[in-house]
Design an enzyme around this catalytic site. Structure first.
Site, PDB file in Angstrom:
ATOM      1  N   ALA A  65      22.380  59.770  38.869  1.00  0.00           N
ATOM      2  CA  ALA A  65      20.886  59.459  39.377  1.00  0.00           C
ATOM      3  C   ALA A  65      20.688  60.615  40.475  1.00  0.00           C
ATOM      4  CB  ALA A  65      20.532  58.236  39.538  1.00  0.00           C
ATOM      5  N   GLY A 108      24.855  57.296  36.350  1.00  0.00           N
ATOM      6  CA  GLY A 108      23.619  57.355  35.632  1.00  0.00           C
ATOM      7  C   GLY A 108      24.028  58.161  34.328  1.00  0.00           C
ATOM      8  N   GLU A 111      26.244  56.379  32.176  1.00  0.00           N
ATOM      9  CA  GLU A 111      25.473  55.526  31.761  1.00  0.00           C
ATOM     10  C   GLU A 111      24.515  55.877  30.735  1.00  0.00           C
ATOM     11  OE1 GLU A 111      24.290  54.297  35.633  1.00  0.00           O
ATOM     12  OE2 GLU A 111      25.028  52.064  35.127  1.00  0.00           O
ATOM     13  N   GLU A 131      29.300  55.233  41.925  1.00  0.00           N
ATOM     14  CA  GLU A 131      28.455  54.390  42.722  1.00  0.00           C
ATOM     15  C   GLU A 131      29.024  53.966  43.930  1.00  0.00           C
ATOM     16  OE1 GLU A 131      28.407  54.436  39.672  1.00  0.00           O
ATOM     17  OE2 GLU A 131      26.189  54.609  38.616  1.00  0.00           O
TER      18      GLU A 131
END
Ligand code: CO8
Length: 257
Positions: A65, A108, A111, A131
């Site tokens: 992200a 992300g 993911e 993260e």
């Protein structure tokens, strides 16, 4: 349609979506989420398309992200806007999604790759959930999809240490379908997508639905669902054509009905 953060194009019967934020290692911004999901949904609705490939650059599939975008988020914004949940739209795409991962697939990015159905990795691919190094934890399925695919021990290791794993380790633990030479990544992914696109679309959608079900239901319910989908294929012309072609020793001509 013109996009800012991705390129979206048709390659024969394959929809190709390329993350295109090279200066930010393809970090996943909110705009990118909207654009990727819109492009994937458009391909899903387009009868000319049989499978969709998602890719990045040879340096990065996506490095997570966009940290700069979310650094100042307040809890109430994160909770009320629930922005990242928008990526779940990808999991509702019915056509096969093939992730072609070169370079970094982190946070992300990892993911999103895990939301795809087939994951082709370049030799230089690196996967991770870093993260924890930012004072957060995975927020888009990392703890859940990884745990279901590769088990608790590896997932805890990745999520708690933030370390990366290379393509070989990712293949050994079961998230990578195949490893290919870095220079051939896109070509190989498109070749696989083209092959899938040549099969009967109703059979392909049903097969994807049945395998996906395995992650969500108890075995008995999954087996029952699979059997119903299997029975239903006998209502299609493509089943008649596929089996007639086998018996007559020729290639099938599927009509997608
Ligand atoms: N966000 C924003 N910018 C990024 C990101 C990112 N995730 N990753 C890299 N960039 C930017 C860098 O800031 C840098 O920009 P600038 O040139 O303006 O300084 C540029 O990309 C190039 O990066 P580096 O100079 O760092 O390149 P290196 O080759 O030295 O390192 C790495 C590459 C290892 C990928 C490194 O950039 C890195 O560690 N990036 C961050 C990885 C990370 O922590 N990802 C997790 C983010 S959090 C997350 O994904 C939570 C998910 C929750 C759900 C949300 C779903 C979308």
């Amino acid at each position: 349609m013109a996009y800012e953060t991705i390129r979206s194009e048709m390659r024969g019967r394959v929809g190709l979506i390329t993350f295109n934020r090279p200066k930010a290692m393809n970090a996943l911004s909110h705009l990118m989420m909207k654009e990727v999901c819109k492009a994937a949904e458009d391909f899903d609705a387009d009868g000319r398309i049989g499978a969709i490939v998602l890719t990045g650059s040879d340096k990065a599939f996506a490095a997570g992200a966009d940290v700069k975008e979310m650094a100042d988020y307040a809890y109430s914004e994160a909770f009320l806007d629930d922005v990242w949940s928008g990526w779940e739209r990808l999991t509702r795409v019915r056509k096969p999604l093939i992730a072609a991962v070169g370079g970094y697939a982190l946070g992300g990015g990892c993911e999103v790759a895990l939301m795809c159905d087939i994951l082709i990795a370049a030799e230089n691919a690196k996967f991770g959930q870093p993260e924890i190094t930012l004072g957060i934890l995975p927020g888009m399925g990392g703890t859940q999809r990884l745990a279901r695919s590769i088990g608790k021990a590896k997932t805890m290791d990745l999520v708690l240490t933030g370390r990366m794993m290379d393509a070989k380790e990712a293949e050994n633990c079961g998230i990578v379908s195949r490893i290919v030479e870095t220079a051939n990544l896109l070509e190989e992914a498109l070749r696989i997508a083209e092959k899938v696109s040549d099969f009967s679309l109703p059979a392909v959608l049903a097969a994807k639905e049945a395998v996906s079900e395995a992650f969500e239901t108890p075995l008995a319910a999954g087996l029952r669902h699979e059997r119903r989908l299997f029975h239903a294929t006998f209502a299609t012309d493509d089943q008649k054509e596929g089996m007639a072609a086998f018996v007559q020793k020729r290639s099938p001509q599927f009509k997608n009905h």
